[in-house]
Design a protein around this motif. Sequence first.
Motif, PDB file in Angstrom:
ATOM      1  N   GLU A 110     -12.523  -8.579  -7.407  1.00 46.39           N
ATOM      2  CA  GLU A 110     -11.420  -7.837  -7.691  1.00 46.39           C
ATOM      3  C   GLU A 110     -10.705  -7.998  -8.912  1.00 46.39           C
ATOM      4  O   GLU A 110     -10.299  -7.207  -9.740  1.00 46.39           O
ATOM      5  N   TYR A 120     -10.644  -4.481 -10.949  1.00 52.08           N
ATOM      6  CA  TYR A 120      -9.413  -4.054 -10.747  1.00 52.08           C
ATOM      7  C   TYR A 120      -8.472  -4.567 -11.819  1.00 52.08           C
ATOM      8  O   TYR A 120      -7.322  -3.806 -11.897  1.00 52.08           O
ATOM      9  N   LYS A 127     -10.943  -1.461 -14.818  1.00 54.92           N
ATOM     10  CA  LYS A 127     -10.903  -0.429 -13.879  1.00 54.92           C
ATOM     11  C   LYS A 127     -12.152  -0.033 -13.670  1.00 54.92           C
ATOM     12  O   LYS A 127     -12.371   1.082 -13.134  1.00 54.92           O
ATOM     13  N   VAL A 156      -8.890   9.567  -4.818  1.00 53.90           N
ATOM     14  CA  VAL A 156      -9.914   8.662  -5.132  1.00 53.90           C
ATOM     15  C   VAL A 156      -9.452   7.107  -4.914  1.00 53.90           C
ATOM     16  O   VAL A 156     -10.430   6.243  -4.434  1.00 53.90           O
ATOM     17  N   TRP A 157      -8.331   6.747  -5.349  1.00 52.50           N
ATOM     18  CA  TRP A 157      -7.876   5.483  -5.199  1.00 52.50           C
ATOM     19  C   TRP A 157      -6.326   5.496  -5.383  1.00 52.50           C
ATOM     20  O   TRP A 157      -5.568   6.379  -5.655  1.00 52.50           O
ATOM     21  N   SER A 158      -5.669   4.550  -4.661  1.00 51.72           N
ATOM     22  CA  SER A 158      -4.266   4.486  -4.722  1.00 51.72           C
ATOM     23  C   SER A 158      -3.709   2.799  -4.745  1.00 51.72           C
ATOM     24  O   SER A 158      -4.667   1.961  -4.745  1.00 51.72           O
ATOM     25  N   TYR A 159      -2.561   2.568  -5.476  1.00 47.43           N
ATOM     26  CA  TYR A 159      -2.306   1.280  -5.540  1.00 47.43           C
ATOM     27  C   TYR A 159      -0.656   1.194  -5.507  1.00 47.43           C
ATOM     28  O   TYR A 159      -0.029   2.187  -5.859  1.00 47.43           O
ATOM     29  N   GLU A 212       1.075  -1.173  -0.029  1.00 44.54           N
ATOM     30  CA  GLU A 212       0.152  -0.113   0.084  1.00 44.54           C
ATOM     31  C   GLU A 212       0.730   1.364   0.117  1.00 44.54           C
ATOM     32  O   GLU A 212       2.087   1.292   0.626  1.00 44.54           O
ATOM     33  N   LEU A 232     -13.636   1.685 -10.299  1.00 41.89           N
ATOM     34  CA  LEU A 232     -13.729   3.321 -10.150  1.00 41.89           C
ATOM     35  C   LEU A 232     -15.000   3.762 -10.398  1.00 41.89           C
ATOM     36  O   LEU A 232     -15.388   5.028 -10.057  1.00 41.89           O
TER      37      LEU A 232
END
Length: 521
Positions: A486, A490, A494, A330-333, A303, A497
């Motif tokens: 998932e 993802y 994607k 909004v989102w991270s990876y 993370e 989102l």
Amino acid sequence: MTACPPPSPATGMHVETYDLLIVGGGVNGAGIARDAAGRGLSVLLVEQDDLASYTSSSSTKLIHGGLRYLEYYEFRLVREALIERERLLAMAPHIMWPLRFVLPQSLSPRPAWMVRLGLFLYDNLGGRKNLPGTETINLDRSPRGIGLKPQKGKKRGKAFVYSDGWVEDSRLVVLNAMDAAARGARIETRTQLTQAQNENDEWIATLETKAGTVRQVRARMLVNAAGPWVDKVLGRIGRSNNNRGVRLVKGSHMILPRLYDGDHAFMLQNPDRRIVFAIPYEGEFTLIGTTDEPWTDEPGKAEISQGEVDYLCATVNRYFEKEITPSDIVWSYAGIRPLYDDHAADASAVTRDYVLDFEKPEKTRAPLLSIFGGKITTYRKLAEHAMEHIAEVFPTAGKAWTAGEPLPGGNLPGQDFDRFVADLSSRWPDMPSKLLRRLARAYGTEAIQILGAASVPADLGEDFGAGLHAAEIEYLFAAEWARTAEDILYRRSKLGLHVPPGTETEIDAYLSTLSRCVASL
């Protein structure tokens, strides 16, 4: 709508002896499986989780030569990557396309002459054929400067604009696996190699599934393409004293509401000389990344850290008019890159080149090939180089064939994506144009299988949100080894989102029903 689709390629046949056992379902493992299967070898690829679960779905999603690698004199790597860049763009024009990058100079720690010299080399080192070359623009006059913060003297200054490419990274992995399966390879996800030993110049490998099923298979050669786990696999097969090494480096990205208009990307230079990209993402967002941090924990899910968030936010606020805070994310990876350990002191300077460690067959040792390092742009060439070693064990294997051979869905007429979308619109006039474009982007000509005899969206079955219908889920289950929400939301896409809350639970329930259907067949 078919309630129970046919079994996926991973469940359709049962063969216990193979030429190659490939460990690792990232881009390198899938690329080698495709190449080897196309040369007539029998192949089993095992992946402990989903295809592209880790590194290969956590990249900056660029098909590029690596402009900054010129600073480290990695000329061979950059040249190879630049040659591969145009090759790959032609192999799958639905999931890869050209992208122009704007490189502002007002905050550059590098003098303009140095950057321009690097771009001259970049334009010419790889025999560029189709992509436009570098140009110099005035950001105060060009539309590409809109959204950037004025700097010295309240001006944005000049910038260089150069070409690279974009790739849907996890889809690239899946398409290679699909093509490998179509050519006879067996792909088994959620299956782990727990141990292997030599017996009569072959490998006897023990495999265990997530469900706890254990079995043994034989293989004449083992390919260790386990990425961050390459050292772990060597330990499981009694080769832990290998003199090669892997260095783990974490790269993190964050997704923000769109920062600027336009379909161009930015290459942002920081005072510490590190590079951060800002790239249009999924229509409504901007992708910011990447970082380079040493990773000393066990490989696995990673993370973004608070320090990385602060670093990337500071970069955005240094360059863009629209100020952001961590609450805007909004989102991270984050992903763990398994780089070849060249003992560089700085994680950003560690080579992105790859090393193939080949242990030739001996009387008491079956052949082993281990992959260290690499980057997504050069995966196809890496597979060809791997096959040179594999051919020493299998001299009757066919010749190299993957250069220019389209990936599944990539055989668009004239390699013209917009023309293909127009063709879909004429064949399915009552389907929303947004849905047809998304399906074309994700699946290319394979989208026709999903659309089938449908006339209107309702014919595709239940809509789980954002135009993700049951027909698409069934296709992903049957043809692309998707087993969880998932996987679908993802990695195969994607859409995570875009879908409403609760969608993951609904998709997982639907997939469970499909799994029970297949189990009952």
